[in-house]
Design an enzyme around this catalytic site. Structure first.
Site, PDB file in Angstrom:
ATOM      1  N   TRP A  31       0.863  -1.188   0.000  1.00 17.07           N
ATOM      2  CA  TRP A  31       0.000   0.000   0.000  1.00 17.07           C
ATOM      3  C   TRP A  31       0.894   1.231   0.000  1.00 17.07           C
ATOM      4  O   TRP A  31       1.964   1.225   0.605  1.00 17.07           O
ATOM      5  CB  TRP A  31      -0.870   0.027   1.267  1.00 17.07           C
ATOM      6  CG  TRP A  31      -2.170  -0.701   1.116  1.00 17.07           C
ATOM      7  CD1 TRP A  31      -2.389  -2.033   1.286  1.00 17.07           C
ATOM      8  CD2 TRP A  31      -3.426  -0.123   0.768  1.00 17.07           C
ATOM      9  NE1 TRP A  31      -3.694  -2.319   1.067  1.00 17.07           N
ATOM     10  CE2 TRP A  31      -4.372  -1.162   0.752  1.00 17.07           C
ATOM     11  CE3 TRP A  31      -3.846   1.174   0.484  1.00 17.07           C
ATOM     12  CZ2 TRP A  31      -5.714  -0.957   0.456  1.00 17.07           C
ATOM     13  CZ3 TRP A  31      -5.182   1.381   0.191  1.00 17.07           C
ATOM     14  CH2 TRP A  31      -6.098   0.329   0.175  1.00 17.07           C
ATOM     15  N   GLU A  64      -0.731  -7.253   7.365  1.00 18.23           N
ATOM     16  CA  GLU A  64      -0.131  -8.533   6.993  1.00 18.23           C
ATOM     17  C   GLU A  64       1.334  -8.636   7.421  1.00 18.23           C
ATOM     18  O   GLU A  64       1.936  -9.710   7.353  1.00 18.23           O
ATOM     19  CB  GLU A  64      -0.242  -8.758   5.482  1.00 18.23           C
ATOM     20  CG  GLU A  64      -1.651  -9.036   4.994  1.00 18.23           C
ATOM     21  CD  GLU A  64      -2.561  -7.818   5.001  1.00 18.23           C
ATOM     22  OE1 GLU A  64      -3.700  -7.953   5.493  1.00 18.23           O
ATOM     23  OE2 GLU A  64      -2.146  -6.732   4.537  1.00 18.23           O
ATOM     24  N   VAL A  84       1.172   3.957   6.688  1.00 20.96           N
ATOM     25  CA  VAL A  84      -0.243   4.088   7.008  1.00 20.96           C
ATOM     26  C   VAL A  84      -0.541   5.579   7.121  1.00 20.96           C
ATOM     27  O   VAL A  84       0.047   6.271   7.959  1.00 20.96           O
ATOM     28  CB  VAL A  84      -0.598   3.359   8.326  1.00 20.96           C
ATOM     29  CG1 VAL A  84      -2.094   3.424   8.581  1.00 20.96           C
ATOM     30  CG2 VAL A  84      -0.110   1.915   8.301  1.00 20.96           C
ATOM     31  N   VAL A  85      -1.442   6.058   6.256  1.00 17.46           N
ATOM     32  CA  VAL A  85      -1.800   7.478   6.229  1.00 17.46           C
ATOM     33  C   VAL A  85      -3.161   7.643   6.899  1.00 17.46           C
ATOM     34  O   VAL A  85      -4.118   6.930   6.573  1.00 17.46           O
ATOM     35  CB  VAL A  85      -1.846   8.009   4.777  1.00 17.46           C
ATOM     36  CG1 VAL A  85      -2.211   9.488   4.761  1.00 17.46           C
ATOM     37  CG2 VAL A  85      -0.506   7.778   4.076  1.00 17.46           C
ATOM     38  N   GLY A 126     -10.217   9.501   7.571  1.00 15.03           N
ATOM     39  CA  GLY A 126     -11.276  10.123   8.354  1.00 15.03           C
ATOM     40  C   GLY A 126     -11.980   9.189   9.313  1.00 15.03           C
ATOM     41  O   GLY A 126     -12.987   9.572   9.914  1.00 15.03           O
ATOM     42  N   THR A 127     -11.478   7.961   9.476  1.00 11.41           N
ATOM     43  CA  THR A 127     -12.119   6.994  10.370  1.00 11.41           C
ATOM     44  C   THR A 127     -11.106   6.477  11.387  1.00 11.41           C
ATOM     45  O   THR A 127      -9.898   6.668  11.222  1.00 11.41           O
ATOM     46  CB  THR A 127     -12.671   5.787   9.571  1.00 11.41           C
ATOM     47  OG1 THR A 127     -11.568   5.030   9.060  1.00 11.41           O
ATOM     48  CG2 THR A 127     -13.567   6.245   8.419  1.00 11.41           C
ATOM     49  N   HIS A 154     -10.003   3.631  11.685  1.00 15.07           N
ATOM     50  CA  HIS A 154      -9.241   2.512  11.125  1.00 15.07           C
ATOM     51  C   HIS A 154      -7.733   2.734  11.255  1.00 15.07           C
ATOM     52  O   HIS A 154      -6.986   1.801  11.561  1.00 15.07           O
ATOM     53  CB  HIS A 154      -9.629   2.315   9.653  1.00 15.07           C
ATOM     54  CG  HIS A 154      -8.967   1.149   9.002  1.00 15.07           C
ATOM     55  ND1 HIS A 154      -9.285  -0.153   9.313  1.00 15.07           N
ATOM     56  CD2 HIS A 154      -8.002   1.080   8.054  1.00 15.07           C
ATOM     57  CE1 HIS A 154      -8.545  -0.968   8.587  1.00 15.07           C
ATOM     58  NE2 HIS A 154      -7.752  -0.247   7.810  1.00 15.07           N
TER      59      HIS A 154
END
Length: 160
Positions: free
Chosen positions: A26, A59, A80-81, A84-85, A87
């Site tokens: 990602w 993973e 990891v950016v 808005g949640t 997560h």
């Protein structure tokens, strides 16, 4: 961005060390650069490198754990950016806790080079590009190599 407090890297040899670099895919531009810089640092130190890829940050722990059983050290890389949640928080916490647990359970250095950033610009600034302020892929590899040497020093002192 401040580099205040950044330790001066030690000149450590990676000769004979087996190091795995496990990188998420990602945010590919960022992760590819982190991966490249970690590999370059390991190869410059003379380490034997096993490059591995996983889909996302969640993973990382399972592959890092498998690699920790067969390597002297493992470097985990990802990006990891914040969105808005919530997560973002779940992913970052899970990955950090997982990587820490693996290092302790396996007694193998696991360097956490997973960027957790508010926006893409912050990731670019940490990824080790020519105009980046920081080089987290290289720094994570350096930390892994230095930690292997520290653990070996402890092992040697316990033999005396």
């Amino acid at each position: 961005m401040s580099k205040e407090g950044l330790p001066t890297p030690k000149d450590v040899s990676g000769k004979g060390l087996r190091v795995a670099v496990v990188t998420a895919t990602w945010n590919a531009e960022i992760c590819d650069q982190l991966h490249r810089r970690a590999l370059e640092t390991a190869e410059a130190a003379g380490a034997i490198v096993t490059p591995l890829r996983v889909v996302g940050a969640l993973e990382l722990p399972v592959v890092v754990q498998a690699a920790a059983r067969t390597h002297d050290a493992v470097v985990a890389l990802g990006c990891v950016v914040r969105g808005g949640t919530p997560h973002f928080d779940y992913v970052c916490d899970s990955v950090t806790q997982g990587l820490t647990r693996i290092a302790l359970d396996e007694s193998t250095p696991v360097a956490n080079g997973v960027l957790t950033v508010n926006d893409y610009e912050q990731a670019v600034d940490r990824a080790g590009f020519a105009d980046s302020a920081e080089d987290k892929g290289a720094e994570a590899m350096q930390a892994a190599l230095e930690t292997v040497h520290t653990l070996r020093t402890l092992d040697e002192s316990n033999l005396k």
